[in-house]
Design a protein around this motif. Structure first.
Motif, mmCIF file in Angstrom:
data_model
loop_
_atom_site.group_PDB
_atom_site.id
_atom_site.type_symbol
_atom_site.label_atom_id
_atom_site.label_comp_id
_atom_site.label_asym_id
_atom_site.label_seq_id
_atom_site.Cartn_x
_atom_site.Cartn_y
_atom_site.Cartn_z
ATOM 1 N N UNK A 166 17.221 53.488 45.179
ATOM 2 C CA UNK A 166 16.896 54.092 46.468
ATOM 3 C C UNK A 166 18.152 54.498 47.240
ATOM 4 N N UNK A 167 19.198 53.693 47.143
ATOM 5 C CA UNK A 167 20.441 54.066 47.819
ATOM 6 C C UNK A 167 21.007 55.366 47.245
ATOM 7 N N UNK A 168 20.994 55.473 45.927
ATOM 8 C CA UNK A 168 21.520 56.697 45.320
ATOM 9 C C UNK A 168 20.634 57.896 45.636
ATOM 10 N N UNK A 169 19.332 57.677 45.708
ATOM 11 C CA UNK A 169 18.404 58.771 45.985
ATOM 12 C C UNK A 169 18.536 59.279 47.412
ATOM 13 N N UNK A 170 18.613 58.372 48.368
ATOM 14 C CA UNK A 170 18.544 58.764 49.776
ATOM 15 C C UNK A 170 19.894 58.806 50.493
ATOM 16 N N UNK A 171 20.873 58.022 50.030
ATOM 17 C CA UNK A 171 22.109 57.870 50.800
ATOM 18 C C UNK A 171 23.330 58.524 50.169
ATOM 19 N N UNK A 172 23.223 59.005 48.954
ATOM 20 C CA UNK A 172 24.394 59.514 48.245
ATOM 21 C C UNK A 172 25.090 60.625 49.022
ATOM 22 N N UNK A 173 24.355 61.630 49.438
ATOM 23 C CA UNK A 173 24.963 62.789 50.093
ATOM 24 C C UNK A 173 25.573 62.432 51.445
ATOM 25 N N UNK A 174 24.863 61.610 52.233
ATOM 26 C CA UNK A 174 25.404 61.254 53.554
ATOM 27 C C UNK A 174 26.616 60.343 53.418
ATOM 28 N N UNK A 175 26.583 59.405 52.474
ATOM 29 C CA UNK A 175 27.746 58.538 52.261
ATOM 30 C C UNK A 175 28.928 59.332 51.700
ATOM 31 N N UNK A 176 28.632 60.371 50.922
ATOM 32 C CA UNK A 176 29.693 61.206 50.370
ATOM 33 C C UNK A 176 30.478 61.903 51.487
ATOM 34 N N UNK A 177 29.778 62.295 52.558
ATOM 35 C CA UNK A 177 30.458 62.910 53.698
ATOM 36 C C UNK A 177 31.475 61.950 54.298
ATOM 37 N N UNK A 178 31.108 60.680 54.351
ATOM 38 C CA UNK A 178 32.027 59.671 54.878
ATOM 39 C C UNK A 178 33.263 59.545 54.005
ATOM 40 N N UNK A 179 33.075 59.432 52.708
ATOM 41 C CA UNK A 179 34.182 59.154 51.807
ATOM 42 C C UNK A 179 35.035 60.386 51.531
ATOM 43 N N UNK A 180 34.501 61.566 51.840
ATOM 44 C CA UNK A 180 35.261 62.800 51.653
ATOM 45 C C UNK A 180 36.015 63.222 52.912
ATOM 46 N N UNK A 181 35.785 62.527 54.012
ATOM 47 C CA UNK A 181 36.386 62.965 55.274
ATOM 48 C C UNK A 181 37.880 62.670 55.297
ATOM 49 N N UNK A 182 38.643 63.434 56.081
ATOM 50 C CA UNK A 182 40.082 63.155 56.211
ATOM 51 C C UNK A 182 40.319 61.741 56.720
ATOM 52 N N UNK A 183 41.320 61.098 56.174
ATOM 53 C CA UNK A 183 41.590 59.698 56.496
ATOM 54 C C UNK A 183 42.876 59.569 57.295
ATOM 55 N N UNK A 184 42.851 58.762 58.344
ATOM 56 C CA UNK A 184 44.021 58.547 59.174
ATOM 57 C C UNK A 184 44.460 59.828 59.854
ATOM 58 N N UNK A 185 45.748 60.047 59.865
ATOM 59 C CA UNK A 185 46.280 61.266 60.488
ATOM 60 C C UNK A 185 46.476 62.381 59.463
ATOM 61 N N UNK A 186 46.020 62.159 58.241
ATOM 62 C CA UNK A 186 46.179 63.171 57.194
ATOM 63 C C UNK A 186 44.984 64.114 57.192
ATOM 64 N N UNK A 187 45.093 65.164 56.368
ATOM 65 C CA UNK A 187 43.983 66.100 56.205
ATOM 66 C C UNK A 187 43.298 65.926 54.861
#
Length: 491
Positions: A166-187
């Protein structure tokens, strides 16, 4: 029929809510079924840490070694490295551990590592219940029978599979946005990901593989971004903590090392340093305080200098029946003499009702009582005290051992904290009771017996891991520096 049998099993196996079912049978059955249907598949493992495999045998595994407390790692990065720490605020321990690691990076490598701490579910959960785990945690912590239901189901093979699906079915895309976002002061996204929550292993590993392969694979073995788990439970842990796809898994105790091995992790993946704890408790080694040091801490927090003392804490959220326990202990100590012979400090956390009740309570002349609300200097209060009465939370136990405090535990969450009780008892620095009068009698007997107190203090210090946070941070820093170097070389 399987669902009906499932509910039937609950109806005959939940003696802990027998009285409620007898008084409100229809309401309790409806509530139970509603809770199971709406939450079971999606949040069964969100809050649990099952003490399966809780053998306390000694293992020949990697331990922390004595070294200068703030010695920097031998590796260094030419520019800033970024680490994303994934957690959820289901209890204070996960964020506290994340903050402790961030503080350790700042001490070891100032300006070299930027940390991005994310409540993955609250901030990126696509809909209920995924984005409401914190509120659900508070409800289940108050009604422990619900906690017990979800905990046991979430540890079954079917519960583990269903939650993953269920996590992979419903949360994969939204969690991917989190992990793909720029981190710290970098781009760019984070150079490394660290999990300090049991539900932040499986899906994040698949997402990293997806990101690293430009969508060609979700197999964790195909990723190139390093991933580590830092387990924040102590005497028992839910299976979801342990995923063989991680690069490293940091465990705080022998029993959790074995749990990880049972889940398929190899010795080369496992490192045992201890539990990451707040900066005020860091030290190069565990050692008893001198009389002068203890007097200094007592003066700092306003305690009497020469009275045997007990500290009672109910956690930051103030849960756990602290009023009845404090009254029983205060009455027992207060009847010991006609002048103050003992001191009792009660930290009520955010429980304002408990604070007001105890402040208005009259105790006997044998005890000096000080009632506090939420405090930010718990390290000083612990170092000023002689014994501790607490719920069986892993962080508090780890911190108490560093301070050499005998521990009387009075409550625990089913499954998540049950393994912490044998952890303390087998180590010889405490015990458990849920009865206020029994707690009062036991702690009073400890304070009246200096030899007993000394033996328990030594046992606590023997179990302590005061350099754990810095040791973990050193290893994580090595990982991210090496990954950054390898990436630059390959580029």
């Amino acid at each position: 029929s399987a669902i009906n049998n499932f509910f039937l099993a609950f109806d005959i196996s939940l003696p802990f809510h027998y009285k409620a079912r007898q008084k409100y049978p229809i309401i309790m059955k409806l509530l139970t079924k509603l809770a199971v249907l709406s939450l079971l598949s999606s949040s069964a493992t969100a809050f649990s840490s099952q003490p399966w495999g809780t053998s306390q045998k000694t293992l020949n595994i990697r331990k922390s070694v004595s070294q200068p407390l703030y010695a920097e790692s031998t590796s260094s990065g030419d520019d800033v490295c970024t680490i994303q720490i994934l957690m959820s605020d289901t209890g204070g321990g996960h964020r506290a551990s994340a903050n402790a690691l961030r503080d350790a990076f700042d001490v070891l490598h100032p300006g070299k590592i930027e940390v991005d701490i994310v409540d993955l579910y609250t901030d990126y959960g696509p809909f209920w219940p995924y984005n409401d785990y914190v509120a659900m945690y508070k409800i289940m912590a108050e009604y422990s029978f619900l906690w017990d239901i979800f905990y046991h189901f979430g540890a079954t093979p079917f519960g583990l599979w269903l939650n993953e699906f269920l996590l992979e079915t419903f949360c994969f895309d939204s969690f991917k946005k989190c992990m793909a976002r720029p981190s710290g002061t970098t781009d760019k996204r984070a150079d490394m990901v660290v999990s300090v929550h049991p539900l932040c292993q499986d899906i994040p590993l698949k997402i990293l593989s997806d990101l690293d392969t430009s969508g060609k694979s979700r197999n964790p073995t195909d990723r190139s971004t390093p991933f580590a788990t830092v387990v924040t439970d102590l005497g028992g842990a839910h299976p979801t903590w342990f995923n063989p796809g991680v690069d490293k898994c940091f465990v705080p105790s022998d029993v959790l090392y074995q749990c990880a091995r049972d889940r398929g992790l190899q010795p080369s993946q496992l490192i045992e340093h201890g539990l990451p704890i707040r900066k005020g408790f860091w030290a190069a080694e565990a050692k008893p305080e001198s009389d002068a040091e203890k007097m200094e801490f007592r003066a700092k927090v306003g305690m009497e200098s020469d009275l045997p003392s007990v500290l009672i804490v109910g956690g930051g959220d103030g849960m756990g029946g602290i009023v009845d326990i404090a009254k029983a202990v205060g009455d027992k100590l207060g009847s010991s003499a006609n002048a103050p012979t003992y001191e009792m400090v009660v930290v009520c956390g955010k429980n304002e009702n408990a604070k007001k009740t105890l402040e208005s309570t009259t105790f006997g002349p044998g005890v000096k009582v000080d009632v506090k609300g939420f405090v930010y200097n718990m390290d000083e209060w612990m170092k000023a005290s002689d014994a501790l009465i607490t719920k069986a939370g892993p962080g508090t136990i780890a911190e108490a051992s560093i301070c050499g405090l005998p521990c009387m535990m009075f409550s625990f969450l089913p499954g998540q904290e049950a393994g912490n009780i044998p952890y303390v008892e087998n180590a010889g620095f405490g015990t458990y009771s849920g009865e206020p009068n029994k707690i009062a009698e036991t702690v009073t007997s400890w304070l009246a017996n200096p030899e007993k107190m000394k033996a328990m203090q030594n046992a606590a210090l023997e179990a302590a891991r005061p350099s754990a946070t810095l040791d973990i941070a050193k290893d994580l820093a090595e990982m991210v520096f090496e990954a950054k170097k390898s990436h630059a070389t390959s580029a």
